[in-house]
Design a protein around this motif. Sequence first.
Motif, short mmCIF file in Angstrom:
data_model
loop_
_atom_site.label_atom_id
_atom_site.label_comp_id
_atom_site.label_asym_id
_atom_site.label_seq_id
_atom_site.Cartn_x
_atom_site.Cartn_y
_atom_site.Cartn_z
N GLY A 1 -3.65 15.07 -4.91
CA GLY A 1 -3.13 14.26 -6.02
C GLY A 1 -3.91 12.98 -6.22
O GLY A 1 -5.04 12.83 -5.78
N LYS A 2 -3.24 12.05 -6.92
CA LYS A 2 -3.86 10.78 -7.27
C LYS A 2 -2.93 9.66 -6.87
O LYS A 2 -1.73 9.86 -6.77
CB LYS A 2 -4.10 10.72 -8.78
N PRO A 3 -3.48 8.45 -6.66
CA PRO A 3 -2.59 7.35 -6.29
C PRO A 3 -1.64 6.96 -7.43
O PRO A 3 -2.04 6.99 -8.60
CB PRO A 3 -3.54 6.21 -5.94
N PHE A 4 -0.43 6.59 -7.04
CA PHE A 4 0.59 6.17 -8.02
C PHE A 4 0.07 5.05 -8.90
O PHE A 4 0.26 5.08 -10.12
CB PHE A 4 1.83 5.72 -7.24
N PHE A 5 -0.58 4.06 -8.25
CA PHE A 5 -1.20 2.99 -9.01
C PHE A 5 -2.67 3.31 -9.15
O PHE A 5 -3.34 3.49 -8.14
CB PHE A 5 -1.00 1.66 -8.27
N PRO A 6 -3.25 3.44 -10.30
CA PRO A 6 -2.66 3.22 -11.62
C PRO A 6 -2.32 4.50 -12.39
O PRO A 6 -1.90 4.42 -13.52
CB PRO A 6 -3.82 2.53 -12.34
N TYR A 7 -2.45 5.68 -11.77
CA TYR A 7 -2.40 6.91 -12.58
C TYR A 7 -1.02 7.22 -13.16
O TYR A 7 -0.92 7.83 -14.21
CB TYR A 7 -2.91 8.11 -11.76
N ILE B 1 1.63 4.69 -13.06
CA ILE B 1 2.26 3.46 -13.53
C ILE B 1 1.82 3.13 -14.96
O ILE B 1 2.58 2.53 -15.71
CB ILE B 1 1.97 2.29 -12.56
N TYR B 2 0.65 3.57 -15.37
CA TYR B 2 0.23 3.23 -16.73
C TYR B 2 1.08 3.99 -17.76
O TYR B 2 1.48 3.43 -18.78
CB TYR B 2 -1.28 3.47 -16.92
N LYS B 3 1.41 5.24 -17.44
CA LYS B 3 2.31 5.99 -18.33
C LYS B 3 3.68 5.33 -18.36
O LYS B 3 4.28 5.14 -19.43
CB LYS B 3 2.47 7.42 -17.83
N ASP B 4 4.18 4.99 -17.17
CA ASP B 4 5.49 4.33 -17.06
C ASP B 4 5.53 3.08 -17.93
O ASP B 4 6.49 2.84 -18.67
CB ASP B 4 5.76 3.92 -15.60
N THR B 5 4.46 2.28 -17.81
CA THR B 5 4.44 1.01 -18.53
C THR B 5 4.47 1.23 -20.04
O THR B 5 5.17 0.52 -20.77
CB THR B 5 3.18 0.21 -18.14
N ILE B 6 3.72 2.23 -20.50
CA ILE B 6 3.67 2.50 -21.95
C ILE B 6 5.06 2.89 -22.46
O ILE B 6 5.57 2.31 -23.42
CB ILE B 6 2.64 3.61 -22.26
N ARG C 1 0.84 -1.20 0.00
CA ARG C 1 0.00 0.00 0.00
C ARG C 1 0.89 1.25 0.00
O ARG C 1 0.64 2.20 -0.73
CB ARG C 1 -0.90 -0.02 1.24
N TRP C 2 1.93 1.20 0.81
CA TRP C 2 2.86 2.35 0.92
C TRP C 2 3.51 2.63 -0.43
O TRP C 2 3.70 3.77 -0.82
CB TRP C 2 3.93 2.00 1.97
N PHE C 3 3.80 1.57 -1.16
CA PHE C 3 4.50 1.73 -2.42
C PHE C 3 3.55 2.06 -3.58
O PHE C 3 3.78 3.00 -4.33
CB PHE C 3 5.30 0.46 -2.75
N LEU C 4 2.47 1.29 -3.69
CA LEU C 4 1.63 1.40 -4.89
C LEU C 4 0.54 2.46 -4.76
O LEU C 4 0.21 3.15 -5.71
CB LEU C 4 0.97 0.06 -5.20
#
Lengths: 277, 245
Positions: free
Chosen positions: B20-26, B28-33, A34-37
């Motif tokens: 802001g927004k959570p890292f996953f998925p906002y 990480i999807y750009k990163d993955t692309i 949770r902390w990471f993602l």
Amino acid sequence: MTTKDIGPKNPVQKGADATIDFVDERSGVKTGTRWFLFRNIPEGTSWFQTLGFTAMVVFGMQAITGIILAMYYVPDTQGGAYKSIEYITNEVTWGWLVRGMHKWGASVMIIVVFLHMARVFIWGAYKYPRELTWVTGAMLLLLTMFMGLTGYLLVWDQKAYWATVVAVNIFASAPILGPYIGDILRAGPEFGPATLSRFYSIHMLVIPGAIATFIGLHLYFIVRLGISEPPWSKRRLRIERDEEDARRAAAREKAKALPGSVNYPASWPVEAEEATR
Amino acid sequence: MKPADKKAYDKDYAQAKKTGKPFFPYAIYKDTIIAGLTVIATIILAITVRAEVGEPVNPATTDFVPRPEWYFYFAFELLKIFKNQDALTPVIMATFMVPNIMIILLVVWPFIDRGPERRIWKRPFALGMTVIVTGLLCYLTWMGANSPAGVASQGLPLSGLDEQATKGMDVYMANGCGSCHMVAGVGAPGPGPDLTNEGAKGWDNAKMIAWFKAPKAPMPSYASLPPEDLENLATFVNGLGTKYK
């Protein structure tokens, strides 16, 4: 979050939940994930901020292709190294592709790492509180360069050999420590079989280990401090506009309050400034 | 940065994170692309431009062209700029001073530039550095990519060569000296110095042979050459510009 128990669960899911709970109880893996993602990042992060992740993925690709190459490579100066490279290129199934990806991956990684650094530099993202993130990143850039330098020799063809002889000469010419560094790199005073084994070990074990360590530190800093916000994000621009407005309003008030100044109609400066904006 | 600036930044960043927004998925999807496209580009490169295998190593032949991978071309070109043994452009600038100064600057940069401003157009010095360093790296890399790989095989335009000097010139040509040195306008303009007037130094053959065997970096050692070849080569080089023009 509380959920209502709506009846007996699928035993497989039950088992999986129990396993995850068991592991989480001991490792805190759920909290960690949770902390990471699911950490919040500023809105409006840019496409340019994908380069760090990309560099990491390319490093992963280099690791995987490198492991496959290591299954066939022989660090032997009596023709073994050269023959094993020929064997990988011409005989091994997909060997040419794996070697090609590893070779081109090195160039791609240098480019991606450089662009990543340029992005961080231009955005001023290395400033407080991310100074140490930059330092670990600078180490990663240097290590990537060393990776390219040590990997070059392993092919053991004329071009690689002589370019590396010159490069090691350059290291060895440094004042005071130079001769020692030269001896360490060459595994002695002369270029020879021991040199190739040493470069092989440095390229496969020492630098990848160092890179993995620094990637870990780099990531820890990034997650702990948060990814930087673009200095011209919508939110920042809005704040800057508000600050500018407040500053102008204050200046207007001050001008009004000055004794002997002309009393402009209240609407005048606002309209004039709206027009210039 | 002053404590007040730090506090202001922390407060501002906390605000940005909160809205802001959570890292996953906002994110990480750009990163993955982008990462995916990069890997695909690498695979396409690997398929279209095959990695070849060159000549096997033979330390006995010094007939070589010491050219590094493209990402070290800038360092290679630096060697060409600082190729002389004089005070103005000493070799040590390229082999030690400039690279180490750049590395130190790179590592400690955040402790030099500590102002709170992050917008690049309000950081003229940083902007200038970006343009100059990137421009220089691109220019040097481009120069390295276009530098001549070897020396013309027809020989050097010299006259007055006696028998020993002719043999020495053959050694010079056969061992790729021309891929780093220039004589009478033929050869590569570096990393080694121009040898057209080398004889003017007035070295004797023993001194020159000692140099061939243990030269200063980046020049590699030629100790593996037969003594006879070394003698002829030394005669040839020591006469350049004086006897052989």
